[in-house]
Write a protein that holds these residues in place. Structure first.
Motif, PDB file in Angstrom:
ATOM      1  N   ILE A  40       0.861  -1.177   0.000  1.00  0.00           N
ATOM      2  CA  ILE A  40       0.000   0.000   0.000  1.00  0.00           C
ATOM      3  C   ILE A  40       0.898   1.227   0.000  1.00  0.00           C
ATOM      4  O   ILE A  40       2.107   1.130   0.205  1.00  0.00           O
ATOM      5  N   ALA A  41       0.311   2.380  -0.232  1.00  0.00           N
ATOM      6  CA  ALA A  41       1.043   3.620  -0.007  1.00  0.00           C
ATOM      7  C   ALA A  41       1.324   3.721   1.479  1.00  0.00           C
ATOM      8  O   ALA A  41       0.411   3.646   2.300  1.00  0.00           O
ATOM      9  N   SER A 156      -0.684  10.965  -4.426  1.00  0.00           N
ATOM     10  CA  SER A 156      -1.425  12.030  -5.100  1.00  0.00           C
ATOM     11  C   SER A 156      -2.667  12.470  -4.344  1.00  0.00           C
ATOM     12  O   SER A 156      -3.096  13.620  -4.477  1.00  0.00           O
ATOM     13  N   VAL A 157      -3.283  11.597  -3.548  1.00  0.00           N
ATOM     14  CA  VAL A 157      -4.572  11.912  -2.952  1.00  0.00           C
ATOM     15  C   VAL A 157      -4.473  13.071  -1.971  1.00  0.00           C
ATOM     16  O   VAL A 157      -5.458  13.776  -1.719  1.00  0.00           O
ATOM     17  N   GLU A 636       8.338   1.165  -6.825  1.00  0.00           N
ATOM     18  CA  GLU A 636       7.020   0.642  -6.476  1.00  0.00           C
ATOM     19  C   GLU A 636       5.973   1.681  -6.828  1.00  0.00           C
ATOM     20  O   GLU A 636       6.237   2.892  -6.773  1.00  0.00           O
ATOM     21  N   ALA A 637       4.793   1.211  -7.184  1.00  0.00           N
ATOM     22  CA  ALA A 637       3.715   2.120  -7.563  1.00  0.00           C
ATOM     23  C   ALA A 637       2.386   1.428  -7.323  1.00  0.00           C
ATOM     24  O   ALA A 637       2.311   0.202  -7.203  1.00  0.00           O
ATOM     25  N   VAL A 675      -2.943   7.827  -6.967  1.00  0.00           N
ATOM     26  CA  VAL A 675      -1.780   7.006  -7.303  1.00  0.00           C
ATOM     27  C   VAL A 675      -0.660   7.304  -6.319  1.00  0.00           C
ATOM     28  O   VAL A 675      -0.630   8.365  -5.680  1.00  0.00           O
ATOM     29  N   TRP A 676       0.242   6.368  -6.180  1.00  0.00           N
ATOM     30  CA  TRP A 676       1.408   6.576  -5.334  1.00  0.00           C
ATOM     31  C   TRP A 676       2.630   5.951  -5.989  1.00  0.00           C
ATOM     32  O   TRP A 676       2.543   4.974  -6.738  1.00  0.00           O
ATOM     33  N   LEU A 677       3.768   6.554  -5.715  1.00  0.00           N
ATOM     34  CA  LEU A 677       5.047   6.109  -6.248  1.00  0.00           C
ATOM     35  C   LEU A 677       6.049   6.047  -5.109  1.00  0.00           C
ATOM     36  O   LEU A 677       6.059   6.924  -4.235  1.00  0.00           O
TER      37      LEU A 677
END
Length: 683
Positions: A40-41, A156-157, A636-637, A675-677
């Motif tokens: 997860i993020a 991003s959230v 990771e994403a 989205v997350w990176l």
């Protein structure tokens, strides 16, 4: 290389401990076997990671103020530590519970005692969680070893970023490391708008080291945590700052063959300011403006002597924990308005324990007994000339009352398990006690301080509180084979003198006491007082993994807990609903892909006494991927809340920010699609 968020057993005590490995670490036997994770993020709040264990749930009070609810119990009933160090929260409403000081990008692993904490870890009514931050390790060879570990993430959230890491140098005989992190995020988005007042900022930096000496290690560490203005919409006030210093050190090693000594001394100093002006939208008008200053100092010491090996020993030890707290409420627009809500509170605990670990034929056993003596006291509150008569009357009554108390508590734990190849049956029986907190006892002024319940209710303390006593039974088994892992547990906790809020008196809604008059002035004509009731909690939880073919794993957790009053026909307050987490991952060489489902049932078994509202069920899906660029670098994403589902977790705090798209009094919703990176590296 280890992956984030893999639940993995890391030592011979895996039958007793759940371990969540969070960040990449240098290879060692404890982490080489970690399987591809349910990624997860990484949240800024490490409590959200701990809540992924069987029986876990998150009490969501803002980006940096979450608490772990474990099998229906939360707050000070769950022992929280960072690098093995106990300490008191500085915020009067627990805006800084223990895991507030464990940034996720710096956490190497989270250790959660399964069901019941051993007596050697100190008193606690439920389980225990310990966050271990990145540490320098001794070199394995004769040459100097440079160690670098880095983690960074964008989400991003909430337009947040986090970056942190460790730089260290070590030889076979000494080690020295520095670590640091920076996190910052804005108000998060949800389907339907923005949760205003949820931004956050936090820095942490520190240094640590060790020297091998006389068969053991002399070690020391210092950290500074600085939380800058951060929103907490479930509370009446937001964080302006937490400036907190951690220092601890000691010696650990062997005095001779099979005789080990562990010594530790530590101190934590919390300095805190919160207000409803800096980040709260809209800011409170001058007459209602508040700025609350809070200090908390905790001094701890531990000593233990162990005879035998790790799997077969007798251990004896002692510890102390000295806590001093002070809280002053002010109006920043009126220097004559101030009052000491927690005046020079002190809680001094001294304890000792014995613990034995061994075997009787096939049965492995751990048995422990500890005794603690806790003395608590409160000073006399000062009030400014602009404070109205109601609080003055309550303050005078508090000064005239007996403000010193002492309790002696006894904990006993017996755990047994039988290794039978793939299957290990296990049984735990325990008696655990918890002394009332200084807030629950000495809160003379009706306020919303409740150690993070964040429910909008006003609470007042109770000098007559008795310690909580829990009688605990757990039974389960661990099954481990090449294609499957299954670890179910059924548990029962009978808690005598359980402490929770109850109506202040028998005439609810009739304002006929000074406490109700003051509470009504603050917007709540039906205040609650902390009181002893009788309770029971029972349920089942499990984690599981299936590996049907090479490179594919299906895994998850499931939890169900019920909490009921035994003295009246009602449910316990704020118990998490049944939940399920299910993930699937496919891995081939350096690439892994997966998806995760997180679901919770609606909670209809709510507390009528506390006016608790029911909640609806939900299911949220996320996607993730990982690519190992090299053995040392990974990308990771993922996508969280893929279908942009609106949901409100049952244990989320209720919104107090008027300018938010979340209606006043509503539970804070979960984050929307984003989205997350993430980039991790170790050199």
């Amino acid at each position: 290389m280890t992956q984030p968020l893999a639940a993995q057993e890391t030592d011979p005590d895996t039958v007793l401990t759940d371990t969540i490995v969070v960040t990449a670490t240098t290879p060692d036997p404890a982490t080489d076997a970690v399987k591809p994770p349910q990624q997860i993020a990484l949240p800024a709040d490490a409590a959200a990671i701990a809540a992924r264990v069987p029986g876990g749930a998150l009490v969501g009070n803002g980006a940096l103020s979450g608490q772990l609810s474990y099998r229906g119990l939360a707050g000070e009933r769950v022992l929280g530590r960072v690098n093995g160090q106990r300490f008191a929260s500085g915020g009067p409403n627990a805006m800084d519970p223990p895991l507030h000081y464990a940034p996720s990008v710096l956490v190497e692993r989270l250790e959660i005692a399964r069901g019941v904490a051993p007596v050697s870890q100190g008193p606690s009514l439920a389980g225990a969680v310990n966050a271990e931050l990145m540490q320098a390790r001794f070199a394995s060879g004769e040459s100097l070893d440079a160690q670098v570990r880095l983690a960074s993430q964008y989400r991003s959230v909430d337009e947040s970023y986090a970056v942190g890491g460790l730089a260290a140098i070590a030889s076979e005989d000494w080690r020295l490391g520095v670590l640091a992190s920076r996190e910052e995020g804005g108000d998060y988005r949800f389907p339907g708008g923005t949760a205003v007042g949820t931004s956050f900022k936090r820095n942490l930096y520190g240094v640590h080291g060790g020297l091998r000496l006389a068969g053991g290690e002399v070690w020391a560490e210092y950290r500074r945590s600085e939380t800058d203005p951060s929103g907490n919409p479930p509370f009446a006030l937001d964080i302006v700052y937490f400036d907190t210093d951690f220092v601890q050190g000691g010696w650990r090693g062997e005095l001779s063959d099979n005789v080990a000594l562990d010594l530790r001394l530590g101190h934590v100093a919390v300095r805190h300011l919160m207000d409803n002006q800096t980040t709260r939208q809209p800011a409170a008008p001058p007459m209602q403006a508040r700025a609350t200053f809070a200090d908390a100092d905790t001094t701890t010491g531990e000593a233990s002597l162990r005879f035998g090996e790790r799997g077969s020993y007798f251990q004896i030890g002692g510890d102390f924990e000295l806590v001093d707290k002070f809280v002053r409420i002010t109006n920043p627009t009126n220097a004559a308005f101030f009052l000491d809500a927690q005046p020079d509170l002190a809680s001094d605990r001294f304890g000792g324990f014995v613990q034995w670990r061994g075997a009787l034929d096939l049965v492995e056993l751990e048995a422990g007994l500890r005794i603690d003596h806790t003395g608590q006291s409160a000073g006399e509150p000062e009030l400014g000339s602009a404070v109205p008569m109601g609080p003055r009357v309550l303050g005078a009554a508090f000064v005239a009352a007996e403000r010193e108390t002492a309790d002696t508590t006894v904990d006993a734990v017996l755990r047994g398990w039988v290794p039978l190849g793939d299957v290990t049956p296990r049984l735990t029986l325990a008696r655990k006690e918890r002394v009332p907190s200084v807030l629950e006892r000495f809160a003379w002024l009706p306020t919303e301080a409740s150690y993070g319940l964040a429910d909008g209710n006003i609470y007042v303390g109770n000098l007559a509180l008795e310690p909580e006593t829990a009688w605990i039974a757990e039974i389960g088994f661990d099954y481990e084979s090449e294609i499957a892992t299954l670890r179910p547990t059924a548990f029962y906790r009978r808690v005598d003198d359980y402490i929770q809020g109850v109506p202040f008196d028998g005439t609810v809604g009739v304002i006929d006491s000074p406490v109700e008059m003051v509470a009504n002035m603050n917007g709540d004509p039906t205040p609650l007082r902390f009181a002893n009731v009788d309770a029971e909690l029972y349920g089942v939880d499990l984690d599981f993994a299936l590996r049907p073919v090479a490179g594919v794993e299906l895994s998850g957790t499931a939890s169900l807990v019920r909490g009921e009053r035994r003295d009246i026909a009602d449910n316990l307050y704020r118990v998490a609903p049944a939940s399920l987490r299910l993930a699937g991952v496919w891995q081939r060489d350096a690439l892994s892909l997966g998806a995760e489902l997180v679901a919770a049932a609606g909670q209809e078994d709510v507390s009528l006494t506390n006016g608790e509202a029911a909640s609806e069920g939900y299911a949220v899906v996320g996607l993730f991927a990982r690519y190992g660029v090299t053995d040392a670098i990974a990308l990771e994403a993922g996508v969280e809340n893929l279908f942009d589902r609106f949901y409100q977790p049952h244990l989320s705090g209720r919104n107090r920010a008027g300018a938010s798209d979340v209606p006043l009094g509503d539970r804070l919703p979960g984050a929307g699609r984003g989205v997350w990176l993430r980039l991790t590296a170790q050199l």
